[in-house]
Design a protein around this motif. Structure first.
Motif, mmCIF file in Angstrom:
data_model
loop_
_atom_site.group_PDB
_atom_site.id
_atom_site.type_symbol
_atom_site.label_atom_id
_atom_site.label_comp_id
_atom_site.label_asym_id
_atom_site.label_seq_id
_atom_site.Cartn_x
_atom_site.Cartn_y
_atom_site.Cartn_z
ATOM 1 N N GLU A 357 56.494 -43.230 -3.320
ATOM 2 C CA GLU A 357 55.986 -44.365 -4.090
ATOM 3 C C GLU A 357 54.846 -45.012 -3.327
ATOM 4 O O GLU A 357 54.835 -45.050 -2.097
ATOM 5 N N VAL A 358 53.838 -45.489 -4.042
ATOM 6 C CA VAL A 358 52.749 -46.219 -3.410
ATOM 7 C C VAL A 358 53.262 -47.600 -3.006
ATOM 8 O O VAL A 358 53.695 -48.382 -3.861
ATOM 9 N N CYS A 366 50.744 -40.695 -7.783
ATOM 10 C CA CYS A 366 49.788 -39.883 -7.052
ATOM 11 C C CYS A 366 50.148 -38.407 -7.164
ATOM 12 O O CYS A 366 51.324 -38.049 -7.310
ATOM 13 N N CYS A 391 45.220 -40.440 -7.598
ATOM 14 C CA CYS A 391 46.184 -41.476 -7.964
ATOM 15 C C CYS A 391 45.765 -42.149 -9.260
ATOM 16 O O CYS A 391 44.568 -42.233 -9.574
ATOM 17 N N LYS A 407 45.542 -37.871 1.406
ATOM 18 C CA LYS A 407 46.492 -38.662 0.631
ATOM 19 C C LYS A 407 46.415 -40.141 0.970
ATOM 20 O O LYS A 407 46.392 -41.001 0.069
ATOM 21 N N GLU A 408 46.401 -40.473 2.255
ATOM 22 C CA GLU A 408 46.374 -41.877 2.663
ATOM 23 C C GLU A 408 45.159 -42.583 2.086
ATOM 24 O O GLU A 408 45.249 -43.732 1.632
ATOM 25 N N VAL A 411 45.566 -43.326 -1.626
ATOM 26 C CA VAL A 411 46.488 -44.447 -1.796
ATOM 27 C C VAL A 411 45.798 -45.771 -1.478
ATOM 28 O O VAL A 411 45.973 -46.779 -2.192
ATOM 29 N N GLN A 412 45.022 -45.800 -0.420
ATOM 30 C CA GLN A 412 44.287 -47.022 -0.082
ATOM 31 C C GLN A 412 43.317 -47.398 -1.197
ATOM 32 O O GLN A 412 43.175 -48.570 -1.549
ATOM 33 N N SER A 415 45.162 -48.855 -4.257
ATOM 34 C CA SER A 415 45.646 -50.209 -3.959
ATOM 35 C C SER A 415 44.501 -51.213 -3.984
ATOM 36 O O SER A 415 44.633 -52.322 -4.525
#
Length: 424
Positions: A357-358, A366, A391, A407-408, A411-412, A415
């Motif tokens: 989960e984010v 994602c 995502c 991936k990171e 996600v950033q 967000s």
């Protein structure tokens, strides 16, 4: 120059224009922070990395930047350029990442040449007659089609009808045809005697047609091909189908007067680009801008299904910088659109949903492309198509997507984009 370079160069035209303008246009109204978020989001838990979490200033006009003027007028043409899938809905797939540059704005002859959207002798003609703006779109049939077909459609605007007529005639005369083709032959296009069309046959019995049609200040260009097949589609039928639609569609276009190009807005919505995530280093795909849905379909993975989704979701504008933001009818429509986008990705071959989960954004989803994803050294325009991680989420009336080789980072981005749109 490489095709990655051409996409980067095209992006820089508009990026430079965006960076150099100021405006007093009011910004997007956003929701005030809530004590208890209805979507379960928690800003305190989100990781946004080095990305901005607030909107930038709204943008003004093209001003004296001639290159920026041409890009913006070319973007306007996208809404009035017939997509190949509108003629034959089987011709809806990209031909490959190397051909990415052929679909997009064609603001000048140099861009057309670098993109290899037209052969060099033809490009020279375009430049000699004072191209004002242009847009090109290319699609092919998918793997395993019973008959391989491809179609490129291009609309080029010139200063006046005389320049367009002269350009069309010279373009047809100087077109060298495909490499290795048998001797060319004229092909009449039913219902369009003004079309200057030439047929070519290859040794593998592929049939190709190049057509140039002057219409007012425009030259309408079609490059069509089809494998030989009894009772199959013929290239001249594809060209006829395009011209049936394109001639009436371009008649509806209101070209910007040449002395008013400086007044073209960098963001016709007045606010969406300012609320679309940008990278700290300002990198972005070459289709950066604020688009209407019809024009944006040229960049969708599947424009046929996307058109239906846009209609049901009430999408009226798309912002593209590093992220892609879809402005929908309302918050419910945005949430449903995000769910539809996620479901499509989940059902796609070679793509898996990530189980994690984010953090802080539980409704985000994602995905990972398990093969053929491009590294971060690839052109960002190519990465947008063959992304490694992607995502999807929504906020208020907006659904949005981000992509990255890591991936990171994806996600950033998702967000940060949420915080920009939610005003949190």
């Amino acid at each position: 120059m490489s095709r990655s370079a051409v996409r980067g160069a095209a992006a820089m035209l508009l990026v430079g224009a965006l960076a150099g303008c100021s405006s007093t246009v009011t910004g997007l109204a956003v929701k005030a922070p809530e004590s208890s978020d209805s979507d379960g989001a928690s800003v305190a838990l989100m990781d946004t990395g080095a990305y901005e979490t607030a909107a930038s200033h709204p943008y003004g006009t093209a001003g004296a930047d001639r290159a920026g003027q041409a890009v913006l007028e070319s973007q306007r043409l996208a809404d009035f350029t017939v997509g190949p899938w509108q003629v034959d809905d089987a011709i809806r797939f990209r031909s490959g990442v190397l051909d990415t540059a052929i679909t997009g704005v064609m603001p000048d002859a140099a861009t057309i040449a670098r993109a290899k959207a037209l052969a060099d002798p033809v490009v020279d003609v375009v430049g000699a007659h004072g191209l004002v703006a242009g847009f090109s779109t290319l699609r092919v049939t998918g793997r395993g089609a019973d008959q391989a077909r491809g179609l490129q459609n291009m609309v080029l605007r010139f200063p006046d009808p005389g320049a367009a007529a002269a350009a069309a005639s010279e373009m047809a005369a100087k077109d060298p045809g495909p490499v290795g083709a048998l001797p060319p032959y004229p092909v009449p296009i039913i219902g369009h005697p003004e079309a200057l069309a030439t047929g070519y046959d290859l040794a593998d019995r592929t049939h190709i047609l190049h057509s140039y049609t002057a219409r007012g200040p425009y030259v309408l260009v079609q490059l069509a091909q089809a494998a030989d097949k009894m009772l199959g589609m013929k290239p001249d039928v594809l060209v006829q189908g395009v011209l049936n639609l394109q001639t009436s569609l371009i008649d509806q276009f209101a070209p910007t007067p040449l002395d008013k190009l400086a007044d073209l807005p960098l963001d016709p919505t007045g606010q969406l680009l300012a609320h679309t995530l940008q990278a700290p280093d300002k990198k972005a795909p070459s289709n950066i801008g604020a688009w209407k849905p019809t024009g944006w379909l040229h960049f969708e993975d599947d424009p046929v299904t996307a058109a239906t989704l846009f209609t049901t979701s009430g999408v009226d504008a798309i912002g593209q910088r590093l992220a892609t933001v879809f402005q929908t009818r309302n918050a419910d429509s945005a949430a449903r659109m995000a769910d539809e986008l996620s479901a499509t990705l989940r059902a796609s071959d070679g793509i898996r949903a990530l189980p994690e989960e984010v953090r802080g954004l539980p409704r985000a989803r994602c995905f990972e492309r398990v093969k053929d994803g491009l590294p971060d050294t690839a052109a960002v325009s190519w990465q947008r198509i063959l992304w490694h991680f992607k995502c999807v989420a929504s906020a208020d009336r907006y659904s949005f997507t981000t992509f990255s080789a890591a991936k990171e980072d994806a996600v950033q981005q998702i967000s940060a984009q949420y915080r920009i749109l939610a005003g949190k």
